[in-house]
Write a protein that holds these residues in place. Structure first.
Motif, PDB file in Angstrom:
ATOM      1  N   ASP A   5       3.342   2.443  -2.806  1.00 42.06           N
ATOM      2  CA  ASP A   5       1.931   2.313  -3.157  1.00 42.06           C
ATOM      3  C   ASP A   5       1.739   1.565  -4.472  1.00 42.06           C
ATOM      4  O   ASP A   5       0.631   1.131  -4.789  1.00 42.06           O
ATOM      5  CB  ASP A   5       1.276   3.694  -3.250  1.00 42.06           C
ATOM      6  CG  ASP A   5       1.275   4.418  -1.905  1.00 42.06           C
ATOM      7  OD1 ASP A   5       1.321   3.725  -0.873  1.00 42.06           O
ATOM      8  OD2 ASP A   5       1.241   5.664  -1.905  1.00 42.06           O
ATOM      9  N   PRO A   9      -1.179  -5.324  -3.714  1.00 43.36           N
ATOM     10  CA  PRO A   9      -1.453  -5.895  -2.372  1.00 43.36           C
ATOM     11  C   PRO A   9      -1.117  -7.370  -2.278  1.00 43.36           C
ATOM     12  O   PRO A   9      -0.655  -7.846  -1.227  1.00 43.36           O
ATOM     13  CB  PRO A   9      -2.945  -5.633  -2.191  1.00 43.36           C
ATOM     14  CG  PRO A   9      -3.236  -4.443  -3.063  1.00 43.36           C
ATOM     15  CD  PRO A   9      -2.331  -4.577  -4.247  1.00 43.36           C
ATOM     16  N   LEU A  12       2.626  -7.670  -1.594  1.00 41.89           N
ATOM     17  CA  LEU A  12       3.190  -6.939  -0.462  1.00 41.89           C
ATOM     18  C   LEU A  12       3.776  -7.880   0.590  1.00 41.89           C
ATOM     19  O   LEU A  12       4.771  -7.551   1.260  1.00 41.89           O
ATOM     20  CB  LEU A  12       2.108  -6.048   0.161  1.00 41.89           C
ATOM     21  CG  LEU A  12       2.592  -4.961   1.117  1.00 41.89           C
ATOM     22  CD1 LEU A  12       3.605  -4.049   0.431  1.00 41.89           C
ATOM     23  CD2 LEU A  12       1.412  -4.158   1.636  1.00 41.89           C
TER      24      LEU A  12
END
Length: 483
Positions: A5, A9, A12
């Motif tokens: 987490d 993003p 990723l």
């Protein structure tokens, strides 16, 4: 919550998800054999970078290539079981949600390095055979070593380590373990049991609680420049029920730790170099060691007893007679005796005598007056009038004041012709005679005085005894640095 987490993003997409490590490794072997049919697989280098492992990474069997994990995320555990790792293996700048577990059937022929590893749970080493291991951890990891044969295990090598707990359970551990680095912070470092082939060196670290319990030093134990780390518990160094043998302690400021406890341990052969001593050492088991009901109540009793003594509270007598409290002071006396003896062998006369004082004070508190009256009296007199041979001013003041009191008693019994105590008829001639007699009678080696008779003979003898005792203490104090 998983460490994955934390991946932004935007980054990723740069990571590849690996569902099965064993298939991934087999594919690498097949690709290498296909493209390098004549090369030895042990010369190959497998770099696993920017990978996310969804399941446990299980090492079993034989691993010949050089293997390096870099910037990887492990959502399960990393386990080594019945494996032979023939070349170096490293896990660099990676995060693991679970634990890293090494079973006793594992063998690492070359280096096994953990660099800036973050663990959600712990690393647990049950056993195995290791060459060189250089480890450091981030974010308060937990490390437990319960076995293994290490050519060298260095925790903190890569710029320090942040550990919540580090436990060395040494019954099945051998080799050399070093914990080092001025940037290594450990909240709780515990050392248990013994192995005749294990050498431990703890150097330049910061630790909140260092606990050595039922440890037997056979091959080597060094403690160098350890400093306290602020933590949830008061900073503490504790050695309990341990045989330290020829352990070595260097450059320690024990006054910087809030608690220093030595309990039922062998310290006589320990070497102490450049130690700043805390003379309020206690004989208690340290934090994190299982205590019985009496041991749990003991610190509170000692605190209350200390407060009562300070306040001269006569109600402290029941605590003073408590067998558990008396047993504590017997243990404390033994601790100070061993430290005194160890430092005396090393020529540290100052601290040797400091601990002699502490030994005698602990001995005094372990005695009941009715059981050993004269020993108690002798100890108290030695403390009050000489600080056990360390004070020059105490015997000097006692000599002058005590002799003056005896002289007043002698004069009141008309023991000196022409002198009597009077505030009305006082004159300078009488004062001069009194001064002359005071200085003459203070000499314990003076000739016998035939003018004394009856009670005055007893007072004369008491004067000689008092002066002799105080002169002895004066001489003793001036020679306390002479061996």
């Amino acid at each position: 919550m998983s460490y994955t987490d934390r991946i932004p993003p935007a980054d990723l997409a740069g990571y590849k998800v690996i569902k099965d490590w064993e298939n991934y490794y087999e594919n690498f072997l097949q690709a290498f054999e296909k493209h390098n049919p004549h090369d030895d697989i042990s010369n190959a280098k497998l770099t696993v970078e920017n990978k996310i492992f969804e399941s446990d990474v299980f090492f079993t069997g034989e691993f010949k290539p050089h293997i390096k994990f870099l910037n990887c995320y492990f959502q399960g555990d990393i386990k080594f079981y019945k494996c032979q790792v023939q070349n170096d293996l490293s896990i660099n700048h990676s995060l693991c949600d679970g634990e890293l577990f090494v079973f006793g059937t594992s063998e690492f022929t070359d280096e096994f390095n953990l660099i800036n590893l973050i663990l959600g749970r712990q690393i647990y080493v049950e056993g195995g055979t290791f060459h060189k291991c250089r480890w450091n951890f981030l974010e308060n990891a937990t490390v437990k070593i319960a076995g293994g044969d290490f050519d060298e295990l260095n925790i903190g090598y890569w710029g320090g380590a942040k550990l919540r707990e580090l436990t060395l359970h040494n019954l099945k551990t051998s080799g050399y373990i070093k914990i080092s680095g001025e940037n290594t912070d450990i909240e709780h470092l515990s050392i248990f049991q013994s192995s005749k082939d294990l050498e431990i060196s703890i150097e330049d670290i910061n630790v909140n609680v260092l606990s050595v319990y039922r440890y037997r030093n056979e091959d080597g134990f060094r403690l160098i420049n350890i400093k306290p780390l602020p933590g949830p518990q008061p900073s503490e160094i504790s050695i309990a029920e341990s045989y330290m043998g020829k352990a070595e302690f260097y450059s320690l400021d024990l006054t910087s730790f809030e608690s220093v406890t030595f309990y039922n341990s062998h310290l006589i052969d320990t070497t102490f170099v450049n130690i700043k001593w805390n003379y309020k050492i206690r004989a208690l088991k340290g934090f994190g060691i299982g205590l019985n009901a009496e041991e749990q109540l003991l610190p509170g009793k000692l605190k209350q007893l200390e407060e009562d003594w300070f306040a001269k509270n006569i109600n402290s007598e029941p605590l003073r007679e408590d067998p558990v409290v008396i047993g504590y002071f017997i243990n404390l006396r033994e601790t100070f005796r061993q430290l005194k003896f160890a430092l005396g062998k090393q020529g540290d006369l100052i601290n040797e005598q400091k601990f002699h004082t502490q030994e005698m004070l602990a001995y005094d508190k372990s005695l009941r007056l009715e059981d050993d009256f004269w020993t108690t009296v002798i100890i108290k007199f030695s403390y009050w009038f000489s600080d056990f041979g360390q004070s020059f001013t105490r015997p000097l003041i006692a000599l002058l004041v005590g002799h003056f009191a005896l002289l007043m008693v002698l004069i009141s019994f008309n023991g000196i012709d022409g002198l009597h105590i009077s505030f009305i008829d006082a004159d300078s001639d009488g004062f001069r005679i009194a001064i002359d007699k005071y200085l003459f009678l203070i000499n314990p080696l003076r000739k016998l005085d035939d003018s004394f008779s009856g009670y005055t003979i007893i007072i004369d003898v008491l004067m000689r005894i008092w002066s002799s005792y105080m002169v002895y203490n004066l001489i003793r104090a001036t020679r306390r640095f002479i061996k």
